[in-house]
Design a protein around this motif. Sequence first.
Motif, PDB file in Angstrom:
ATOM      1  N   ASP A  79       0.815  -1.220   0.000  1.00 52.58           N
ATOM      2  CA  ASP A  79       0.000   0.000   0.000  1.00 52.58           C
ATOM      3  C   ASP A  79       0.844   1.263   0.000  1.00 52.58           C
ATOM      4  O   ASP A  79       0.496   2.241  -0.649  1.00 52.58           O
ATOM      5  CB  ASP A  79      -0.932   0.023   1.216  1.00 52.58           C
ATOM      6  CG  ASP A  79      -2.050  -0.999   1.109  1.00 52.58           C
ATOM      7  OD1 ASP A  79      -2.338  -1.460  -0.016  1.00 52.58           O
ATOM      8  OD2 ASP A  79      -2.620  -1.350   2.154  1.00 52.58           O
ATOM      9  N   ASP A  80       1.949   1.250   0.740  1.00 52.76           N
ATOM     10  CA  ASP A  80       2.751   2.467   0.864  1.00 52.76           C
ATOM     11  C   ASP A  80       4.175   2.301   0.345  1.00 52.76           C
ATOM     12  O   ASP A  80       5.059   3.079   0.686  1.00 52.76           O
ATOM     13  CB  ASP A  80       2.775   2.946   2.314  1.00 52.76           C
ATOM     14  CG  ASP A  80       3.501   1.980   3.245  1.00 52.76           C
ATOM     15  OD1 ASP A  80       3.754   0.828   2.850  1.00 52.76           O
ATOM     16  OD2 ASP A  80       3.820   2.395   4.382  1.00 52.76           O
ATOM     17  N   GLY A  81       4.415   1.290  -0.495  1.00 54.53           N
ATOM     18  CA  GLY A  81       5.759   1.099  -1.023  1.00 54.53           C
ATOM     19  C   GLY A  81       5.913  -0.202  -1.775  1.00 54.53           C
ATOM     20  O   GLY A  81       5.074  -0.575  -2.584  1.00 54.53           O
ATOM     21  N   TYR A 114      10.673  -0.650   0.996  1.00 53.35           N
ATOM     22  CA  TYR A 114      10.591   0.750   0.584  1.00 53.35           C
ATOM     23  C   TYR A 114       9.275   1.365   1.024  1.00 53.35           C
ATOM     24  O   TYR A 114       8.229   0.731   0.911  1.00 53.35           O
ATOM     25  CB  TYR A 114      10.660   0.872  -0.946  1.00 53.35           C
ATOM     26  CG  TYR A 114      11.910   0.301  -1.533  1.00 53.35           C
ATOM     27  CD1 TYR A 114      13.055   1.076  -1.680  1.00 53.35           C
ATOM     28  CD2 TYR A 114      11.960  -1.026  -1.944  1.00 53.35           C
ATOM     29  CE1 TYR A 114      14.216   0.544  -2.220  1.00 53.35           C
ATOM     30  CE2 TYR A 114      13.119  -1.570  -2.479  1.00 53.35           C
ATOM     31  CZ  TYR A 114      14.235  -0.785  -2.615  1.00 53.35           C
ATOM     32  OH  TYR A 114      15.382  -1.315  -3.139  1.00 53.35           O
ATOM     33  N   ARG A 115       9.340   2.615   1.485  1.00 54.08           N
ATOM     34  CA  ARG A 115       8.151   3.450   1.640  1.00 54.08           C
ATOM     35  C   ARG A 115       8.248   4.528   0.577  1.00 54.08           C
ATOM     36  O   ARG A 115       9.297   5.164   0.405  1.00 54.08           O
ATOM     37  CB  ARG A 115       8.087   4.081   3.038  1.00 54.08           C
ATOM     38  CG  ARG A 115       7.637   3.117   4.097  1.00 54.08           C
ATOM     39  CD  ARG A 115       7.293   3.772   5.438  1.00 54.08           C
ATOM     40  NE  ARG A 115       8.213   4.810   5.865  1.00 54.08           N
ATOM     41  CZ  ARG A 115       7.920   6.123   5.942  1.00 54.08           C
ATOM     42  NH1 ARG A 115       6.730   6.560   5.634  1.00 54.08           N
ATOM     43  NH2 ARG A 115       8.832   6.988   6.359  1.00 54.08           N
ATOM     44  N   VAL A 116       7.136   4.720  -0.140  1.00 53.66           N
ATOM     45  CA  VAL A 116       7.086   5.658  -1.254  1.00 53.66           C
ATOM     46  C   VAL A 116       5.955   6.652  -1.004  1.00 53.66           C
ATOM     47  O   VAL A 116       4.839   6.250  -0.659  1.00 53.66           O
ATOM     48  CB  VAL A 116       6.859   4.911  -2.596  1.00 53.66           C
ATOM     49  CG1 VAL A 116       6.733   5.889  -3.743  1.00 53.66           C
ATOM     50  CG2 VAL A 116       7.986   3.906  -2.853  1.00 53.66           C
ATOM     51  N   ARG A 125      14.787   0.342   3.837  1.00 55.56           N
ATOM     52  CA  ARG A 125      15.395  -0.463   4.897  1.00 55.56           C
ATOM     53  C   ARG A 125      15.963  -1.697   4.223  1.00 55.56           C
ATOM     54  O   ARG A 125      15.230  -2.562   3.755  1.00 55.56           O
ATOM     55  CB  ARG A 125      14.356  -0.816   5.969  1.00 55.56           C
ATOM     56  CG  ARG A 125      13.890   0.396   6.735  1.00 55.56           C
ATOM     57  CD  ARG A 125      12.986   0.058   7.900  1.00 55.56           C
ATOM     58  NE  ARG A 125      11.941  -0.908   7.610  1.00 55.56           N
ATOM     59  CZ  ARG A 125      10.683  -0.600   7.298  1.00 55.56           C
ATOM     60  NH1 ARG A 125      10.302   0.652   7.236  1.00 55.56           N
ATOM     61  NH2 ARG A 125       9.806  -1.549   7.068  1.00 55.56           N
ATOM     62  N   MET A 126      17.278  -1.754   4.161  1.00 63.53           N
ATOM     63  CA  MET A 126      17.982  -2.805   3.430  1.00 63.53           C
ATOM     64  C   MET A 126      18.530  -3.823   4.423  1.00 63.53           C
ATOM     65  O   MET A 126      19.213  -3.465   5.375  1.00 63.53           O
ATOM     66  CB  MET A 126      19.124  -2.183   2.628  1.00 63.53           C
ATOM     67  CG  MET A 126      19.885  -3.168   1.796  1.00 63.53           C
ATOM     68  SD  MET A 126      21.129  -2.381   0.767  1.00 63.53           S
ATOM     69  CE  MET A 126      22.179  -1.637   1.971  1.00 63.53           C
ATOM     70  N   HIS A 127      18.224  -5.084   4.192  1.00 63.90           N
ATOM     71  CA  HIS A 127      18.667  -6.169   5.063  1.00 63.90           C
ATOM     72  C   HIS A 127      19.565  -7.121   4.269  1.00 63.90           C
ATOM     73  O   HIS A 127      19.168  -7.570   3.189  1.00 63.90           O
ATOM     74  CB  HIS A 127      17.456  -6.968   5.576  1.00 63.90           C
ATOM     75  CG  HIS A 127      16.466  -6.133   6.317  1.00 63.90           C
ATOM     76  ND1 HIS A 127      16.432  -6.082   7.687  1.00 63.90           N
ATOM     77  CD2 HIS A 127      15.486  -5.301   5.889  1.00 63.90           C
ATOM     78  CE1 HIS A 127      15.464  -5.272   8.071  1.00 63.90           C
ATOM     79  NE2 HIS A 127      14.880  -4.781   7.005  1.00 63.90           N
ATOM     80  N   PHE A 128      20.749  -7.394   4.798  1.00 60.70           N
ATOM     81  CA  PHE A 128      21.610  -8.419   4.214  1.00 60.70           C
ATOM     82  C   PHE A 128      22.509  -8.965   5.304  1.00 60.70           C
ATOM     83  O   PHE A 128      22.636  -8.381   6.378  1.00 60.70           O
ATOM     84  CB  PHE A 128      22.415  -7.901   3.014  1.00 60.70           C
ATOM     85  CG  PHE A 128      23.489  -6.912   3.352  1.00 60.70           C
ATOM     86  CD1 PHE A 128      24.788  -7.325   3.594  1.00 60.70           C
ATOM     87  CD2 PHE A 128      23.214  -5.555   3.394  1.00 60.70           C
ATOM     88  CE1 PHE A 128      25.787  -6.415   3.903  1.00 60.70           C
ATOM     89  CE2 PHE A 128      24.194  -4.634   3.692  1.00 60.70           C
ATOM     90  CZ  PHE A 128      25.486  -5.061   3.942  1.00 60.70           C
TER      91      PHE A 128
END
Length: 142
Positions: A79-81, A114-116, A125-128
């Motif tokens: 909905d938001d990204g 992602y929030r857009v 917010r990147m996770h690795f």
Amino acid sequence: MSNTEIVRSYISAWNDHDPEAVAEHFADDGVRHWQVVMSPLIGGPTRFEGHEEIAGGVKAFMDAVPDLVVDTPILVETDDGAILEWVVRATHTGDWGGWAAQGEAVELPGVSIYRVVEGKIVEERMHFDVDMMARNWTPPQG
């Protein structure tokens, strides 16, 4: 543009090796977080805010892995990204974050959320797994 189209365009900027174009996908006060498991293996910031910081962080990484390709096996609209599963494939030919260039190949999978808002990314917010990177690259000494 839909949220997934915005994220696809963002990834295209990565694959075009254009740090400024990457940053332009963010709102003026957009934020990029590296939500990695905190490790002494990561040197430098894990949060970048605004176009200048984002472009600088992206450029530093791109300079270290100039042949990088980002594959995107899964991209889901929210909905938001959007939520993206990605895999970076590259060769580590330049220094980055305390990691000296070794010429080693890396295949690093991760997920970004992602929030857009109004056609711009306001947050990534990147996770690795940094330990996955350490298995591919020679980690910093010390």
